[in-house]
Design a protein around this motif. Structure first.
Motif, PDB file in Angstrom:
ATOM      1  N   CYS A 178       0.802  -1.218   0.000  1.00  0.00           N
ATOM      2  CA  CYS A 178       0.000   0.000   0.000  1.00  0.00           C
ATOM      3  C   CYS A 178       0.835   1.268   0.000  1.00  0.00           C
ATOM      4  CB  CYS A 178      -0.966   0.006   1.181  1.00  0.00           C
ATOM      5  SG  CYS A 178      -0.180  -0.230   2.794  1.00  0.00           S
ATOM      6  N   PHE A 179       2.161   1.136   0.079  1.00  0.00           N
ATOM      7  CA  PHE A 179       3.067   2.275  -0.073  1.00  0.00           C
ATOM      8  C   PHE A 179       3.978   2.104  -1.290  1.00  0.00           C
ATOM      9  CE2 PHE A 179       1.487   3.709   3.894  1.00  0.00           C
ATOM     10  CZ  PHE A 179       1.886   5.033   4.060  1.00  0.00           C
ATOM     11  N   GLY A 180       3.581   1.244  -2.221  1.00  0.00           N
ATOM     12  CA  GLY A 180       4.277   1.154  -3.502  1.00  0.00           C
ATOM     13  C   GLY A 180       5.035  -0.120  -3.763  1.00  0.00           C
ATOM     14  N   GLY A 181       5.205  -0.977  -2.764  1.00  0.00           N
ATOM     15  CA  GLY A 181       6.049  -2.157  -2.920  1.00  0.00           C
ATOM     16  C   GLY A 181       5.396  -3.298  -3.670  1.00  0.00           C
ATOM     17  N   ASP A 231      -6.557   0.233   3.066  1.00  0.00           N
ATOM     18  CA  ASP A 231      -7.714   0.435   2.198  1.00  0.00           C
ATOM     19  C   ASP A 231      -8.970   0.791   2.984  1.00  0.00           C
ATOM     20  OD1 ASP A 231      -6.162  -0.122  -0.009  1.00  0.00           O
ATOM     21  OD2 ASP A 231      -6.784  -2.225  -0.147  1.00  0.00           O
ATOM     22  N   ASN A 232      -9.001   0.385   4.239  1.00  0.00           N
ATOM     23  CA  ASN A 232     -10.164   0.662   5.087  1.00  0.00           C
ATOM     24  C   ASN A 232      -9.841   1.648   6.201  1.00  0.00           C
ATOM     25  OD1 ASN A 232     -12.424  -1.394   4.232  1.00  0.00           O
ATOM     26  ND2 ASN A 232     -10.481  -2.494   4.142  1.00  0.00           N
ATOM     27  N   GLY A 233      -8.708   2.303   6.057  1.00  0.00           N
ATOM     28  CA  GLY A 233      -8.288   3.273   7.055  1.00  0.00           C
ATOM     29  C   GLY A 233      -7.675   4.498   6.417  1.00  0.00           C
ATOM     30  N   LEU A 234      -6.554   4.934   6.971  1.00  0.00           N
ATOM     31  CA  LEU A 234      -5.931   6.191   6.565  1.00  0.00           C
ATOM     32  C   LEU A 234      -4.425   6.014   6.488  1.00  0.00           C
ATOM     33  CD1 LEU A 234      -6.543   9.295   6.161  1.00  0.00           C
ATOM     34  CD2 LEU A 234      -6.206   9.538   8.632  1.00  0.00           C
ATOM     35  N   ARG A 235      -3.809   6.568   5.443  1.00  0.00           N
ATOM     36  CA  ARG A 235      -2.360   6.551   5.307  1.00  0.00           C
ATOM     37  C   ARG A 235      -1.802   7.968   5.476  1.00  0.00           C
ATOM     38  NH1 ARG A 235      -2.367   3.115  -0.216  1.00  0.00           N
ATOM     39  NH2 ARG A 235      -4.555   3.757  -0.047  1.00  0.00           N
ATOM     40  N   PHE A 236      -0.698   8.057   6.206  1.00  0.00           N
ATOM     41  CA  PHE A 236      -0.036   9.338   6.427  1.00  0.00           C
ATOM     42  C   PHE A 236       1.193   9.431   5.532  1.00  0.00           C
ATOM     43  CE2 PHE A 236      -2.708   8.819  10.030  1.00  0.00           C
ATOM     44  CZ  PHE A 236      -3.003  10.091  10.502  1.00  0.00           C
ATOM     45  N   TYR A 283       8.326   3.392  -7.878  1.00  0.00           N
ATOM     46  CA  TYR A 283       8.050   4.828  -8.026  1.00  0.00           C
ATOM     47  C   TYR A 283       6.781   5.051  -8.847  1.00  0.00           C
ATOM     48  CZ  TYR A 283       8.700   9.771  -9.051  1.00  0.00           C
ATOM     49  OH  TYR A 283       8.514  11.126  -9.156  1.00  0.00           O
ATOM     50  N   LYS A 284       6.650   4.321  -9.943  1.00  0.00           N
ATOM     51  CA  LYS A 284       5.457   4.465 -10.795  1.00  0.00           C
ATOM     52  C   LYS A 284       4.193   4.111 -10.019  1.00  0.00           C
ATOM     53  CE  LYS A 284       7.901   3.445 -15.109  1.00  0.00           C
ATOM     54  NZ  LYS A 284       8.150   2.395 -16.158  1.00  0.00           N
ATOM     55  N   LYS A 285       4.272   3.068  -9.200  1.00  0.00           N
ATOM     56  CA  LYS A 285       3.107   2.667  -8.417  1.00  0.00           C
ATOM     57  C   LYS A 285       2.769   3.722  -7.375  1.00  0.00           C
ATOM     58  CE  LYS A 285       1.338  -1.078  -5.488  1.00  0.00           C
ATOM     59  NZ  LYS A 285       1.636  -2.401  -4.866  1.00  0.00           N
ATOM     60  N   MET A 286       3.784   4.295  -6.742  1.00  0.00           N
ATOM     61  CA  MET A 286       3.554   5.324  -5.728  1.00  0.00           C
ATOM     62  C   MET A 286       2.853   6.535  -6.333  1.00  0.00           C
ATOM     63  SD  MET A 286       7.243   5.044  -3.798  1.00  0.00           S
ATOM     64  CE  MET A 286       6.916   5.742  -2.182  1.00  0.00           C
ATOM     65  N   VAL A 287       3.247   6.894  -7.534  1.00  0.00           N
ATOM     66  CA  VAL A 287       2.604   8.011  -8.231  1.00  0.00           C
ATOM     67  C   VAL A 287       1.174   7.642  -8.615  1.00  0.00           C
ATOM     68  CG1 VAL A 287       2.659   9.456 -10.298  1.00  0.00           C
ATOM     69  CG2 VAL A 287       4.790   8.954  -9.082  1.00  0.00           C
ATOM     70  N   SER A 288       0.986   6.433  -9.140  1.00  0.00           N
ATOM     71  CA  SER A 288      -0.328   6.033  -9.653  1.00  0.00           C
ATOM     72  C   SER A 288      -1.377   5.911  -8.550  1.00  0.00           C
ATOM     73  CB  SER A 288      -0.220   4.704 -10.417  1.00  0.00           C
ATOM     74  OG  SER A 288       0.053   3.625  -9.536  1.00  0.00           O
ATOM     75  N   ILE A 289      -0.965   5.527  -7.348  1.00  0.00           N
ATOM     76  CA  ILE A 289      -1.943   5.391  -6.253  1.00  0.00           C
ATOM     77  C   ILE A 289      -2.160   6.713  -5.507  1.00  0.00           C
ATOM     78  CG2 ILE A 289      -1.482   2.936  -5.955  1.00  0.00           C
ATOM     79  CD1 ILE A 289       0.155   3.589  -3.462  1.00  0.00           C
ATOM     80  N   GLY A 290      -1.412   7.739  -5.891  1.00  0.00           N
ATOM     81  CA  GLY A 290      -1.591   9.053  -5.281  1.00  0.00           C
ATOM     82  C   GLY A 290      -0.820   9.266  -4.002  1.00  0.00           C
ATOM     83  N   LEU A 291       0.133   8.391  -3.725  1.00  0.00           N
ATOM     84  CA  LEU A 291       0.933   8.530  -2.512  1.00  0.00           C
ATOM     85  C   LEU A 291       1.885   9.709  -2.604  1.00  0.00           C
ATOM     86  CD1 LEU A 291       1.878   7.402   0.248  1.00  0.00           C
ATOM     87  CD2 LEU A 291       3.433   5.897  -1.012  1.00  0.00           C
TER      88      LEU A 291
END
Length: 556
Positions: free
Chosen positions: A46-49, A61-66, A268-276
């Motif tokens: 959930c942070f790109g890995g 997915d059911n909470g909050l990411r900082f 990096y691409k995944k981190m950008v795509s998920i809006g992180l």
């Protein structure tokens, strides 16, 4: 009429009992705080890995990411800060666990600091801890030979630290785990149950599973009462040595054969795509030590295996978190349990093989097999007979997109993934992100607020230092909440101050560098020469903070 008169007290009594029972029901949340050890910012899914972490991902997915949450760059200082709500020097652990006889460098949590467990126990919570303690002075044997016999399980001694520094002396009712930092995952040193050393473990023992299963047992036990509970799950994974179970390693045996650049770019691409991350504010920094191309790497097989083991260790940790979630659900406690997941620092660049045996590192297993420290990468990592680590290049991948790693004050060393999950309490959009700037010392303030506990000025006859953290509970209900105006760090000379969009940062024994961190999150454009006035202002802020927080003067 007489009958009605006789029944009336009974009816009133029943009504009063119902009212009393309703009042007695404790609606405060259970709290489970899970902290990984040496996990990189982008390691979990959930942070790109690319590592399989469906259970942590479920929490996200059911909470909050900082996005902007900070640790103190090293294991024991972060643990001290997290447990006390103070900057780590204020809590007594400015460096490691050796007592250096300075107020900020005692190597254990000071009696002038109070722990989360102590606060919550006073507030009526059950308190339990599993895993890595690492906030107490270490007791060593009289000479290297005796120390090695102890590490190798050839002789036993009753104490790994002073007893008054054990978790059960700092507010935890129950504790199972390792008092020291480094462990053999198949046969841990410094393992205790409560205060009793665990002399032997089963032949199929794996420490990450034991941590998870013990946490599950605490949930079952604590859930029998109508009383909230706090469980601190201090993972040892994925800290070196690289030890994992064969079935977990097999999942990743081909994943990392594509090399450092491919994995890093995909993350990096995944981190950008998920809006992180925002690619305009956090462009991918150059790969650390990029002079060596993967195709020219003579140690490709070993390096791919090392990262596969690292991934396997995280995968197994996630499996255990799944069992924790399941236990909460079975007990009917999941909806009103606040679960946190974070890391104590960035991924480690250490080459652990170079350390060799000594202090907390054995030279043979309990049954006499020699342990290899493969400096030449001639023994593959994974099983108990090898002590190795992923090294600086893979650590740089784990910390994508940030520079540097554990022990540094650059973002790669201090920025942690943080997930918060609480179905009954988090009303922010599920799966969303918070930009609130937070710090591990904020857990105390947050948990005190949500548990309706009190942070005391005195405890057991000791004056308690004022709380320095700031509650981030407002982020659970609102997207736009203010965090810290300024945050600071120092560790073995690495240091920073972040204030009003600027960050002043330095490596040990090197000059300051200045970044407009709000727009340059990967710290690529040093503006110190263009803005000497800001450098001076922030340096003065840091110096004042260092004097007030027992950072300076440093012990000689």
């Amino acid at each position: 009429m007489v009958i009605i008169f006789c029944l009336l007290p009974v009816i009133l009594s029943c009504a009063e009992n119902k009212k009393i029972n309703k009042v007695k029901k404790d609606e405060r949340p259970n709290i489970i705080l899970i902290m990984a050890d040496d996990l990189g910012y982008s390691d979990i899914g959930c942070f790109g890995g690319e590592i399989t972490t469906p259970n942590i991902d479920y929490l996200a997915d059911n909470g909050l990411r900082f996005r902007q949450f900070y640790n103190t760059s090293r294991c024991c200082p972060t643990r001290a800060s997290l447990l006390t709500g103070l900057y780590n020097h204020q809590a007594g652990i400015g460096e490691m666990t050796t007592d250096r006889n300075g107020p900020g460098y005692r190597g254990f949590i000071s009696q002038n600091a109070i722990t989360l467990a102590e606060v919550l126990k006073e507030a009526g919570y059950h308190t339990g801890m599993v895993g890595k303690w690492h906030v107490s002075n270490t007791i060593e044997q009289k000479d290297k030979e005796a120390q090695m016999r102890w590490l190798n399980h050839k002789e036993e001694h009753p104490l790994f630290s002073p007893l008054n520094q054990y978790p059960t002396s700092r507010g935890f009712e129950k504790y199972y785990g390792n008092i020291w930092g480094v462990v053999d995952f198949f046969d841990p040193f410094s393992l205790v149950n409560g205060t009793t050393p665990v002399a032997n473990v089963p032949s199929n023992y794996y420490h990450t599973d034991a941590i998870s299963d013990t946490a599950v047992s605490y949930i079952h036990e604590f859930s029998k009462e109508d009383k909230p509970f706090f469980i601190y799950v201090a993972e040892t994974a994925p800290h070196w040595p690289l030890h994992a179970l064969p079935e977990d390693i097999k999942k990743y045996e081909n994943t990392y054969k594509v090399g450092w650049d491919a994995i890093r770019e995909n993350r990096y691409k995944k981190m950008v795509s998920i809006g992180l991350i925002d690619s305009s504010k956090a462009p991918l920094s150059a790969r650390w030590q990029n002079d060596l191309k993967w195709e020219n790497n003579a140690d490709k097989e070993w390096d791919a295996r090392a990262m596969a083991v690292h991934a396997a260790m995280i995968d197994r940790m996630d499996q255990g978190i799944g069992r924790i979630i399941k236990a909460l659900n079975e007990a009917g406690k999941l909806e009103n349990t606040l679960i946190f997941f974070l890391s104590d620092n960035g991924a480690s660049p250490e080459v652990a093989a170079q350390y060799g045996p000594g202090f907390d590192r054995p030279n043979e297993t309990r049954n006499g097999q020699k342990i290899s420290y493969p400096v030449k990468k001639d023994v593959l990592p994974g099983d108990e007979t090898s002590f190795a680590s992923i090294g600086p290049r893979w650590a740089n991948v784990s910390n994508t997109p940030y520079q540097f790693a554990k022990a540094e004050s650059y973002e790669g060393g201090i920025r942690t993934p943080l997930v918060a999950f609480w179905p009954e309490g988090i009303t922010a959009k599920k799966g969303s992100f918070s930009n609130r700037i937070g710090h591990v010392m904020d857990f105390m303030a947050t948990i005190v607020e949500l548990s309706k506990a009190k942070y005391p000025s005195t405890y057991k006859g000791n004056a308690i230092k004022p709380l320095q953290g700031k509650s981030f509970a407002p982020a659970f209900v609102s997207k736009n909440t203010e965090g810290h105006e300024a945050i600071f760090n120092e560790h073995f000379g690495a240091k920073y101050v972040r204030h009003e969009g600027w960050k002043l940062v330095a490596h040990p024994r090197e000059p300051w560098h200045l970044y407009k961190i709000d727009d340059d999150e990967t710290e690529l454009n040093d503006l110190s020469k263009q803005h000497p006035d800001i450098v001076q202002m922030l340096d003065e802020m840091w110096q004042e903070w260092a004097k007030q927080n027992n950072v300076l003067p440093k012990p000689s």
